[in-house]
Write an enzyme that holds these catalytic residues in place. Structure first.
Site, PDB file in Angstrom:
ATOM      1  N   ASP A 285       0.830  -1.285   0.088  1.00 23.18           N
ATOM      2  CA  ASP A 285      -0.015   0.019  -0.125  1.00 23.18           C
ATOM      3  C   ASP A 285       0.703   1.160   0.096  1.00 23.18           C
ATOM      4  OD1 ASP A 285      -2.359   1.316   0.049  1.00 23.18           O
ATOM      5  OD2 ASP A 285      -2.508   1.303   2.308  1.00 23.18           O
TER       6      ASP A 285
ATOM      7  N   GLU B 108       2.599   5.015  -3.935  1.00 21.40           N
ATOM      8  CA  GLU B 108       2.561   5.905  -5.001  1.00 21.40           C
ATOM      9  C   GLU B 108       4.037   6.763  -5.202  1.00 21.40           C
ATOM     10  OE1 GLU B 108       0.020   5.501  -2.890  1.00 21.40           O
ATOM     11  OE2 GLU B 108      -1.058   4.239  -4.165  1.00 21.40           O
TER      12      GLU B 108
ATOM     13  N   ASP C  51      -9.039   3.358  -2.910  1.00 21.44           N
ATOM     14  CA  ASP C  51     -10.005   3.689  -1.809  1.00 21.44           C
ATOM     15  C   ASP C  51     -11.140   4.056  -2.753  1.00 21.44           C
ATOM     16  OD1 ASP C  51      -8.132   3.027  -0.038  1.00 21.44           O
ATOM     17  OD2 ASP C  51      -7.820   5.184   0.636  1.00 21.44           O
TER      18      ASP C  51
HETATM   19  O1  MIG Z   1      -4.714   6.096   4.024  1.00 21.07           O
HETATM   20  O2  MIG Z   1      -3.673   0.932   5.628  1.00 21.07           O
HETATM   21  O3  MIG Z   1      -6.208   1.820   0.380  1.00 21.07           O
HETATM   22  O4  MIG Z   1      -6.722  -0.091   1.669  1.00 21.07           O
HETATM   23  O5  MIG Z   1      -7.071  -0.184   4.274  1.00 21.07           O
HETATM   24  C1  MIG Z   1      -5.040   4.677   4.653  1.00 21.07           C
HETATM   25  C2  MIG Z   1      -5.071   1.568   5.840  1.00 21.07           C
HETATM   26  C3  MIG Z   1      -4.029   3.775   4.198  1.00 21.07           C
HETATM   27  C4  MIG Z   1      -5.037   2.753   2.136  1.00 21.07           C
HETATM   28  C5  MIG Z   1      -5.346   1.784   1.384  1.00 21.07           C
HETATM   29  C6  MIG Z   1      -6.517   0.747   2.399  1.00 21.07           C
HETATM   30  C7  MIG Z   1      -5.956   0.499   3.761  1.00 21.07           C
HETATM   31  C8  MIG Z   1      -5.415   2.149   4.361  1.00 21.07           C
HETATM   32  N1  MIG Z   1      -4.588   2.608   3.687  1.00 21.07           N
END
Ligand code: MIG
Length: 751
Positions: free
Chosen positions: A407, A410, A481
């Site tokens: 995650d 980016e 998201d």
């Molecule tokens: O900004 O890890 O897209 O799936 O549950 C939140 C917490 C950070 C973003 C991900 C989301 C995940 C969440 N993460």
């Protein structure tokens, strides 16, 4: 930037160099169907991140000098290159496939100072309205009938004509509407479908990119980038599927996944402790909803330090995973790139000692805030950094972790974006954030994939939020998201189909929606629409209504179970599509236009899709609706639920109350199905059932152990089933190398 008048050219074997008054350009003949065009504005010898290894296939072409350039004649097409490196590509009959737009851009007048002031006053981002020439730019002509498909995860509809997009991997927690130029992924590839032909273009440049498909002006499309080379591949095809085959030949194909990864996954950002996870896992079994994993979001870590475990809330390391593995749950954990800046924390110490983190222009380790607070960013473009990161996964596999979810890559950051000049590398080459941003996740995913492969010997499941072209070789994707909105349920279809034709066969959305509150009707319609979504996971955010199906009501639980069970039934069909995709590059979920290219009813069809070629799904994605207008293309189709026969090339109205997702099976189909289980591996799959629709047909079915790489050494079976008009089935073994089924049964559609 201009090249000016043509001077001369030379042939270097698999391509030519053209010299102009003000610089040079290259054309590489990769295969008879793939040609690369390059103006090395920034550097000679650019090495692609997306295209790995030597892709040159021996091919024949002939070059002749013309009065203002070069004419190249190849096996499938002719290329005319003129002044200023203008390109025109024609088929062998002389019909233009694509050509450069000869005029200048007609940029609409820049916004007036008065309007700018007003807009800014109220908080609008007025800079978004200002357009200018890009440093790297390419204009090509658009014809009236042109349709544009692809570009990965972009919002909106299948056909991108008259829309504008950017490639800059972006973490967008607000609602993803069709007005958004960029989301998490950058896949600079699209297919242009013309009235009687088709082609693809892949603009392989990792800097901030821009695509305007006729919004600025209906006569041309604009491709732009902030820096780098002009570097694009023309992809020939007689059909859309040829273009996809060529694109995935270059950038790679989604590898065969483990079978269990195609099952159902439950998740929530908000399982705060071992008991939360336990409750959900046992809930899945209690309510008899098949499930492979209850995934571990960031709370499992000790202070959000990657590769650690929080023993305070999640009990002793390894204990919970071990317990749940007896119930068939495979542990999947989240990992972020941001590595906590904390002396004494092993990842930070190792990274500092070896100089593995990105630095500012003065060589000081760069720090920004993410979940762990002050964090550093591994410089994943370097092999030694990837190897270190890969090996660090031993901390996870030692606990029993079987898959990793990447995650925030980016990369996302809480204290403003990373400055342009943060120093990163691509291989040994030193560069900056501007070039690396869009491939940061790509390199991280590569590391994760290689680490998990080495440590487990199994086919890794890496789920990534950000990526670039070619990351499909290493990772599955989810669309980030989304929210519990009907508009987002609707978008699931074009978004997953677009990702699919852009090389990402293993893609999914957060079922039920991540942000905002879901409701029972939306949950039911979402699981119906997502039943064939290749990556199949329910996920939601902290603070929103819980989304485990039984948290709504009994009806929701029953409908939800019905569709998860349907998914498990069709697992071998889905797995077969992955197997075949390794050769064709074709995805699982497909827009109808891919197989019905001459049927204009399919060109803008955003609310139904094909699964392979044999199954058509037309889900209800509108609140309150209980009927669905279904388009059935040419051929004969059978209603999966009732067996009713329909002659295609027509619209029908299907009764579809809550719990009914319209599904149709093509005439002559042989669809392999498995018996119900609570999870893959619960019992051996020793029975295969073939679902038959009337009519003669053929089908090739693939079977292996569903886990590792033994298939490469021949440990698999390939069955060819043939069916005559009378419905008699015969089986031929095309390959035999794995323990076969004990029983192969058949079932007719008209139960
Ligand atoms: O900004 O890890 O897209 O799936 O549950 C939140 C917490 C950070 C973003 C991900 C989301 C995940 C969440 N993460």
């Amino acid at each position: 930037m201009r090249l000016g008048k043509f001077k001369d050219y030379s042939d270097f074997g698999n391509g030519i160099e053209l010299r102009y008054e003000m610089g040079k350009a290259n054309i590489y003949y990769i295969s008879d169907e793939i040609v690369r065009f390059e103006i090395p504005w920034q550097m000679d010898d650019y090495i692609s991140v997306a295209v790995e290894g030597d892709k040159f296939v021996p091919c024949e072409y002939e070059c002749r000098e013309s009065k203002d350039g070069v004419n190249i004649s190849g096996k499938k097409m002719n290329i005319k290159v003129g002044e200023d490196f203008s390109v025109e590509i024609t088929d062998k009959a002389g019909k233009v496939i694509v050509c450069d737009y000869k005029g200048n851009r007609m940029i609409p007048e820049t916004i007036s100072e008065k309007s700018m002031k007003q807009l800014t006053e109220e908080g609008h981002d007025a800079s978004a309205f200002v357009r200018s020439e890009y440093k790297v730019q390419d204009l090509k002509r658009i014809d009236k009938e042109d349709l544009f498909y692809g570009l990965g995860d972009k919002t909106g509809y299948l056909n991108k004509r008259e829309y504008y997009f950017e490639n800059w991997n972006s973490d967008i927690p607000s609602a993803h509407t069709e007005a958004l130029p960029a989301l998490y992924k950058s896949i600079p590839f699209f297919i242009c479908k013309k009235k009687t032909s088709v082609y693809g273009l892949f603009y392989d440049n990792t800097y901030h990119g821009y695509f305007d498909f006729g919004k600025e002006n209906g006569d041309y499309f604009v491709y732009g980038a902030d820096d780098g080379n002009l570097n694009y591949y023309f992809l020939y095809g007689e059909k859309m599927s040829d273009v996809i085959r060529n694109y995935t030949f270059l950038t790679g194909r989604t590898p065969l996944p483990q079978l269990w990864t195609l099952g159902y996954h439950q998740c929530r950002w908000g399982y705060e402790s071992a008991s939360d996870i336990r409750e959900v896992a046992y809930g899945m079994r209690k309510y008899r909803i098949p499930c492979e994993s209850v995934q571990y979001d960031i709370d499992y870590m000790d202070n959000f330090k990657v590769f650690t475990w929080d023993e305070e809330y999640y009990e002793k390391k390894g204990k919970l995973m071990e317990e749940l593995s007896h119930e068939g749950f495979k542990p999947v954990v989240i990992i972020d790139p941001g590595t906590k800046k904390e002396a004494g924390y092993f990842m930070y110490d190792e990274g500092i000692k070896n100089g593995y983190f990105a630095t500012d222009a003065d060589g000081v380790v760069y720090v920004n805030k993410v979940w762990p607070g002050d964090a550093t960013f591994p410089d994943f473009g370097r092999k030694e950094v990837r190897d270190w990161w890969a090996d660090s996964h031993k901390n996870l596999t030692d606990m029993g972790v079987m898959a990793v979810w990447n995650d925030m890559n980016e990369p996302a950051s809480f204290e403003g974006p990373l400055p342009d000049d943060v120093v990163f590398h691509i291989g040994d080459r030193k560069t900056d954030h501007r070039e690396v941003h869009n491939v940061y996740a790509h390199f991280m995913d590569m590391a994760t994939f290689n680490g998990m492969k080495k440590l487990t010997g199994k086919r890794p499941l890496v789920i990534t939020r950000a990526c670039y072209a070619g990351t499909q070789k290493y990772a599955a994707v989810w669309t980030g998201d989304n929210q519990s909105l009907w508009a987002h349920l609707q978008m699931l279809i074009p978004q997953l189909c677009s990702l699919g034709i852009s090389g990402y066969a293993l893609a999914g959305t957060d079922i039920g929606g991540f942000g905002a509150n879901s409701n029972s009707e939306l949950m039911c319609r979402w699981i119906e629409a997502a039943v064939f979504s290749p990556f199949f996971r329910n996920h939601s955010a902290k603070g929103t209504r819980a989304q485990e199906p039984w948290k709504f009501n009994d009806e929701t639980t029953d409908i939800y179970r019905k569709y998860v069970e349907l998914r498990y039934k069709f697992l071998p069909y889905i797995y077969d599509l992955f197997y075949r995709g390794q050769e064709t590059g074709l995805p699982i979920m497909r827009p109808l236009v891919l197989h019905y290219e001459d049927d204009e009813n399919t060109f803008n069809l955003n609310d139904e899709f094909l699964v392979g070629e044999n199954i058509l799904v037309s889900p209800v994605v509108t609140q309150g609706a209980s009927k669905k207008m279904v388009y059935l293309p040419e051929g004969t189709w059978y209603d999966y639920w009732t067996g009713e026969k329909h002659t295609g090339k027509t619209y029908i109205i299907k009764d579809a109350p809550l719990g009914v997702c319209p599904i149709y099976i093509k005439e002559g189909s042989i669809i392999p199905m498995y018996d119900q289980v609570q999870y893959v591996g619960e019992k051996p799959y020793n029975k295969l059932t073939l679902l038959l629709t009337p009519g003669a047909g053929k089908y090739v079915h693939y079977q292996d152990n569903g886990e590792d790489y033994k298939f490469i050494d021949g440990e698999y079976n390939l069955y060819e089933f043939s069916k005559d008009e009378a419905g008699n089935i015969s089986t031929e073994m095309l390959h035999e190398g794995y323990e076969g089924y004990e029983e192969i049964a058949t079932e007719n559609i008209s139960h």
